[in-house]
Scaffold this motif. Structure first.
Motif, PDB file in Angstrom:
ATOM      1  N   ILE A  57       0.816  -1.451   0.421  1.00  0.00           N
ATOM      2  CA  ILE A  57      -0.526  -0.010  -0.267  1.00  0.00           C
ATOM      3  C   ILE A  57       1.007   1.160   0.020  1.00  0.00           C
ATOM      4  O   ILE A  57       1.808   1.345   0.771  1.00  0.00           O
ATOM      5  N   SER A  59      -0.088   4.621  -0.311  1.00  0.00           N
ATOM      6  CA  SER A  59      -0.873   5.866  -0.577  1.00  0.00           C
ATOM      7  C   SER A  59      -1.508   5.568   1.666  1.00  0.00           C
ATOM      8  O   SER A  59      -1.342   4.362   1.925  1.00  0.00           O
ATOM      9  N   ASN A 115      -4.862   1.495  -3.405  1.00  0.00           N
ATOM     10  CA  ASN A 115      -4.742   3.010  -2.573  1.00  0.00           C
ATOM     11  C   ASN A 115      -6.208   3.516  -3.698  1.00  0.00           C
ATOM     12  O   ASN A 115      -6.136   5.222  -3.460  1.00  0.00           O
TER      13      ASN A 115
END
Length: 163
Positions: A57, A59, A115
């Motif tokens: 991930i 973000s 995201n």
């Protein structure tokens, strides 16, 4: 047997409600919300943390967990009153809300991995969110007005036909 939250009795009442048209007893099926525990919610966010650290991930993710389960227990109790046909309007910390509303864990995980964590939106489960604090207020008012307008039109039509 576990039925999904949008299944209903033969007269259209959602499980967990008493049917007003002849079913003699409350539907006995276990709802998904009755199976969700604070630990279930925390496990989801723990997986997000692990995936974030593994750079799956990229973000920011906003987590909701509390140390003593107070928040999780309160949300579980609140969401026991939320019906499948109800809309929810939430903010950027919406993972718990989505899971409690019935969004499949896999769908939510994929959404976060794409995201999109900051704005969980799901038309099927009637979830609207905004990354702006208070940003859902105008959306909630608009949806409420549209539902009221649609409902009043139906009532007016029925009333005219009865008279």
């Amino acid at each position: 047997m576990i039925k999904i939250p949008n299944e209903n009795c033969e007269h259209g009442y959602f499980m967990g409600q008493y049917c007003k048209k002849g079913c003699e007893e409350k539907m006995r099926n276990i709802r998904k919300i009755d199976l969700i525990t604070p630990q279930h919610l925390k496990n989801f966010e723990s997986e997000l943390i692990e995936r974030y650290h593994n750079k799956e991930i990229r973000s920011p993710i906003h987590l909701s967990g509390s140390k003593n389960d107070v928040q999780e227990k309160a949300l579980i109790e609140i969401f026991k009153e939320v019906k499948p046909q109800d809309y929810i309007f939430t903010t950027y910390r919406s993972h718990y809300h989505a899971l409690l509303k019935g969004v499949p864990r896999e769908w939510l995980l994929n959404w976060v991995l794409e995201n999109k964590s900051i704005h969980v939106m799901n038309k099927e489960h009637k979830i609207v969110s905004s990354a702006i604090v208070g940003g859902c207020l105008s959306q909630a008012v608009g949806v409420a007005m549209a539902i009221k307008k649609k409902y009043n039109k139906k009532l007016g039509y029925a009333k005219r036909n009865i008279e």
